[in-house]
Design a protein around this motif. Structure first.
Motif, PDB file in Angstrom:
ATOM      1  N   ILE A 237       0.822  -1.016  -0.508  1.00 30.98           N
ATOM      2  CA  ILE A 237      -0.022   0.232  -0.069  1.00 30.98           C
ATOM      3  C   ILE A 237       0.809   1.459  -0.264  1.00 30.98           C
ATOM      4  O   ILE A 237       0.751   2.284  -0.753  1.00 30.98           O
ATOM      5  CB  ILE A 237      -1.083  -0.083   1.166  1.00 30.98           C
TER       6      ILE A 237
ATOM      7  N   ALA B 142      -5.928   0.906  -0.139  1.00 26.28           N
ATOM      8  CA  ALA B 142      -4.662   1.357  -1.071  1.00 26.28           C
ATOM      9  C   ALA B 142      -4.584   1.596  -2.631  1.00 26.28           C
ATOM     10  O   ALA B 142      -4.122   1.953  -2.994  1.00 26.28           O
ATOM     11  CB  ALA B 142      -4.500  -0.497  -2.277  1.00 26.28           C
TER      12      ALA B 142
ATOM     13  N   PRO C 169      -1.380  -0.776  -5.360  1.00 25.68           N
ATOM     14  CA  PRO C 169      -2.742  -1.728  -4.759  1.00 25.68           C
ATOM     15  C   PRO C 169      -2.755  -2.847  -4.706  1.00 25.68           C
ATOM     16  O   PRO C 169      -3.566  -4.002  -4.823  1.00 25.68           O
ATOM     17  CB  PRO C 169      -4.038  -0.587  -5.211  1.00 25.68           C
TER      18      PRO C 169
END
Length: 335
Positions: A217, A331, A222
């Motif tokens: 993250i 994320a 992501p």
């Protein structure tokens, strides 16, 4: 009495006729058992004086006869009952009578998961005989790892190395001991184990894989974060097994968010939130702070309260979906 102070005092304490080792930390139980045997027998050969039994199919008469048997070339006999919860339940009245009039020749050690204090048996035993074998709380574990590295393995463990070891190996004391043994052997003549040694030699635990989600993250990946999450689920890790170590880190991020919003510099804010001081941890944490940004840092505390409530029955969504949704919130790129 908690296990760690018990271990520090048992060699100089009065011998008890009955000991109860209660809890789920097997490493502490093994150490307490060894300490009791050594304190009871001294230099005598344990092979002639210690009997170990499984508690699931054990008669009290067998234990009593063993305890009453005169010792051979030793000060007393020690009888250990492993997994003794069933034994204690089945023979509680007999054990209560024994605690009131124990054998002068024996020491009984009961290894149990639970030992409620409101029972007659528990009330009959002094505090020095009831040993709670549970791992120290998280905020004390680093100090224990450093102390055990010195006492158990003859090495100094730097604070940064201790924090990294717990991050990588988890908080199970037996696992930490195994990793310390490996590190001590690899260190050879070197007196101090540093964070770089831990980083090089210690494998990653399930908890460390959760930290890899947060690392991904912070690095703006992501898809990688969600891939790690799905792999953990596929391996059978429960949603709470993922969320627990994640929440510990997210609480630190929320705390740093509050402190920096109040005008504190990032470095002192990380110190106050007890972010590990070793460089890799600080760099990773700073990347996570930058990725989340002010709005998400401010929202973190509320999100944590929300998912805690939802996982306790406050949401109809499956637990995996709830954890996935939190990871997506963290994320996705900032808009």
């Amino acid at each position: 009495m908690d296990a760690l102070p018990f271990l520090a005092a048992v060699a100089k304490s009065k011998r008890q006729p009955v000991y109860v080792l209660a809890g789920d930390e097997d490493f502490l139980k093994r150490r307490c058992r060894d300490a009791i045997i050594h304190a009871a027998l001294g230099d005598a050969d344990a092979a002639f004086a210690v009997g170990t039994y499984a508690g699931d199919k054990l008669d009290f008469s067998t234990v009593r006869n063993e305890l009453d048997t005169l010792p051979f070339l030793s000060p007393c006999r020690v009888v250990v009952v492993d997994a003794a919860d069933t034994f204690v339940t089945a023979h509680r009245p007999a054990l209560e009578r024994y605690a009131a009039a124990p054998s002068a020749a024996g020491v009984l050690v009961l290894d149990v998961k639970a030992f409620p204090e409101n029972t007659k048996l528990a009330k009959a035993l002094p505090d020095a005989a009831k040993v709670h074998c549970k791992a120290p709380p998280a905020y004390k574990l680093g100090a224990w790892v450093q102390e055990w590295a010195r006492a158990g393995h003859g090495k100094k463990l730097s604070p940064d190395a201790a924090a990294l070891l717990i991050d990588l190996a988890g908080n199970t004391m037996g696992q930490l001991d195994q990793e310390l043994e490996k590190l001590a052997v690899a260190a050879g003549a070197k007196s101090t184990i540093e964070a770089a040694d831990v980083h090089r030699l210690v494998g990653r635990s399930q908890g460390a894989d959760v930290f890899r989600i947060l690392d991904a993250i912070g690095e703006g990946k992501p898809a990688a974060a969600l891939t790690i999450l799905e792999r953990l689920f596929a391996e059978g890790v429960a949603p709470m097994g993922v969320l627990a170590p994640m929440m510990a880190q997210l609480r630190k991020l929320a705390a740093v968010g509050r402190l920096t919003a109040d005008g504190q510099a990032l470095g002192p804010a990380m110190d106050a939130a007890k972010v590990p001081a070793w460089p890799q941890a600080r760099e990773s944490f700073q990347r996570q702070v930058r990725w989340l940004g002010r709005r998400r840092l401010d929202a973190l505390s509320g999100w944590l309260v929300e998912i805690d409530r939802d996982l306790k029955g406050g949401s109809p969504l499956p637990e995996k979906v709830q954890v996935e949704r939190l990871v997506v919130r963290l994320a996705r790129p900032r808009t």
